[in-house]
Design a protein around this motif. Structure first.
Motif, short mmCIF file in Angstrom:
data_model
loop_
_atom_site.label_atom_id
_atom_site.label_comp_id
_atom_site.label_asym_id
_atom_site.label_seq_id
_atom_site.Cartn_x
_atom_site.Cartn_y
_atom_site.Cartn_z
N PHE A 185 0.85 -1.19 0.00
CA PHE A 185 0.00 0.00 0.00
C PHE A 185 0.89 1.25 0.00
CE2 PHE A 185 -2.44 -3.39 1.84
CZ PHE A 185 -3.73 -3.21 1.35
N VAL A 186 0.56 2.19 -0.86
CA VAL A 186 1.30 3.46 -0.91
C VAL A 186 0.41 4.54 -0.32
CG1 VAL A 186 2.45 5.16 -2.36
CG2 VAL A 186 2.53 2.74 -2.98
N PHE A 187 0.92 5.20 0.72
CA PHE A 187 0.20 6.27 1.40
C PHE A 187 0.80 7.63 1.03
CE2 PHE A 187 -1.25 2.77 3.80
CZ PHE A 187 -2.34 3.16 4.57
N SER A 188 -0.06 8.62 0.89
CA SER A 188 0.38 10.00 0.72
C SER A 188 -0.51 10.89 1.58
CB SER A 188 0.33 10.43 -0.75
OG SER A 188 -0.98 10.31 -1.26
N TYR A 189 -0.07 12.13 1.77
CA TYR A 189 -0.76 13.03 2.70
C TYR A 189 -0.90 14.41 2.07
CZ TYR A 189 -1.75 15.57 7.07
OH TYR A 189 -2.31 16.36 8.05
N ASP A 190 -2.12 14.96 2.13
CA ASP A 190 -2.39 16.31 1.66
C ASP A 190 -2.28 17.26 2.85
OD1 ASP A 190 -3.68 18.74 0.90
OD2 ASP A 190 -4.69 17.70 -0.72
N ILE A 191 -1.23 18.07 2.85
CA ILE A 191 -0.98 18.92 4.02
C ILE A 191 -2.01 20.03 4.14
CG2 ILE A 191 1.48 18.44 4.04
CD1 ILE A 191 1.94 21.12 2.66
N TRP A 192 -2.69 20.38 3.04
CA TRP A 192 -3.69 21.45 3.09
C TRP A 192 -5.01 20.92 3.64
CZ3 TRP A 192 -1.16 25.68 2.79
CH2 TRP A 192 -0.04 25.79 1.97
N GLU A 193 -5.43 19.76 3.15
CA GLU A 193 -6.69 19.18 3.62
C GLU A 193 -6.50 18.33 4.87
OE1 GLU A 193 -8.70 17.05 0.59
OE2 GLU A 193 -8.95 18.80 -0.73
N GLU A 194 -5.23 17.97 5.16
CA GLU A 194 -4.91 17.09 6.29
C GLU A 194 -5.65 15.76 6.16
OE1 GLU A 194 -5.72 19.34 9.84
OE2 GLU A 194 -3.82 20.42 9.72
N LYS A 195 -5.60 15.22 4.95
CA LYS A 195 -6.24 13.94 4.65
C LYS A 195 -5.24 13.03 3.95
CE LYS A 195 -10.41 15.15 6.05
NZ LYS A 195 -11.10 14.51 7.20
N PHE A 196 -5.52 11.72 4.01
CA PHE A 196 -4.64 10.71 3.43
C PHE A 196 -5.24 10.11 2.17
CE2 PHE A 196 -3.66 10.94 7.91
CZ PHE A 196 -2.27 10.84 7.97
N SER A 197 -4.34 9.69 1.26
CA SER A 197 -4.72 8.90 0.10
C SER A 197 -3.97 7.58 0.18
CB SER A 197 -4.37 9.61 -1.21
OG SER A 197 -5.11 10.81 -1.36
N VAL A 198 -4.62 6.50 -0.26
CA VAL A 198 -4.01 5.17 -0.20
C VAL A 198 -4.22 4.47 -1.53
CG1 VAL A 198 -3.80 3.03 1.11
CG2 VAL A 198 -4.76 5.07 2.21
N THR A 199 -3.16 3.87 -2.05
CA THR A 199 -3.25 3.05 -3.27
C THR A 199 -2.81 1.64 -2.93
OG1 THR A 199 -2.83 4.91 -4.76
CG2 THR A 199 -2.40 2.70 -5.62
N ARG A 200 -3.68 0.68 -3.22
CA ARG A 200 -3.30 -0.72 -3.08
C ARG A 200 -2.72 -1.17 -4.42
NH1 ARG A 200 -7.23 -6.04 -2.53
NH2 ARG A 200 -5.59 -7.53 -1.97
N LEU A 201 -1.48 -1.61 -4.42
CA LEU A 201 -0.81 -2.01 -5.63
C LEU A 201 -1.16 -3.45 -5.99
CD1 LEU A 201 2.72 -0.50 -4.94
CD2 LEU A 201 0.87 0.51 -6.28
#
Length: 214
Positions: A96-112
């Motif tokens: 799983f690849v996680f990233s973070y939006d510092i403006w919205e303070e929310k996470f995105s996740v991609t299952r490879l």
């Protein structure tokens, strides 16, 4: 009859013992501190699904890297055995690849993988839950009355390992299994949770859940 008061020597010994106990707790390896307790397991008739709400992996160094703008790869593995982890009957690694939006303070996740999927605008708790909810391991060939054990493992991939496991080829899946075959490196964030002995016939049965292709 009057009770004897503890001597000054016994009080000092108790204080030293308590101090040693506290220091021993501080000295525990991080991998031990991150070890989880129980693992909740459910069954949909085809696959076994897990939940571990006590595991919170979006913290510490991985969270610091995310908030610095870097993507973080988390590696997971489910292991099914019928002999209390002496041998492996079946294993399913995942990435799983996680990233973070510092403006919205929310996470995105991609299952490879072949069934790649991405979700976004998640809180930390929702991102962690989505990751675990995406996992499953086949129960094919397992008798309903035979005891079995299930282990969930999760690690934050080190940057030098990410290139080796982020692809979709079978070779990279093999590499991922190899990574889980060795102990986590010092200071590498990792979590483990076990369940068992279990029996299919005694598990909570999920109804209406689509079986996942593993």
């Amino acid at each position: 009859m009057a009770l004897a008061k503890p001597s000054r020597g016994s009080k000092a010994a108790a204080a030293i013992s308590r101090r040693r106990w506290l220091l021993a707790g501080v000295a525990l390896p991080l991998s031990r501190l991150w070890a989880a307790g129980g693992l909740s397991v459910t069954w949909d008739g085809d696959d076994l699904h897990v939940a571990a709400p006590q595991i919170h992996f979006l913290a510490g160094k991985p969270l610091d890297r995310l908030k610095d703008g870097a993507a973080v790869v988390f590696l997971t593995q489910l292991t099914l055995t019928t002999d209390n982890f002496t041998t492996s009957l079946r294993r399913t690694p995942d990435r799983f690849v996680f990233s973070y939006d510092i403006w919205e303070e929310k996470f995105s996740v991609t299952r490879l993988g072949p069934a790649q999927r991405t979700v976004s605008h998640l809180t930390a708790a929702a991102a962690e839950a989505w990751c675990l909810d995406s996992l499953a391991i086949s129960s094919s060939g397992l008798p309903q009355d035979r005891p079995f054990w299930l282990r969930f493992e999760l690690r934050a991939a080190e940057p030098k390992d990410e290139a080796a496991v982020i692809g979709d080829s079978g070779l990279n899946i093999t590499r991922l299994i190899e990574i889980f075959s060795r102990r986590p490196r010092d200071q590498q964030p990792s979590w483990t949770a076990d369940a068992g002995p279990l029996r299919l016939g005694e598990l909570k049965r999920l109804v209406g859940r689509t079986a996942r292709a593993l």
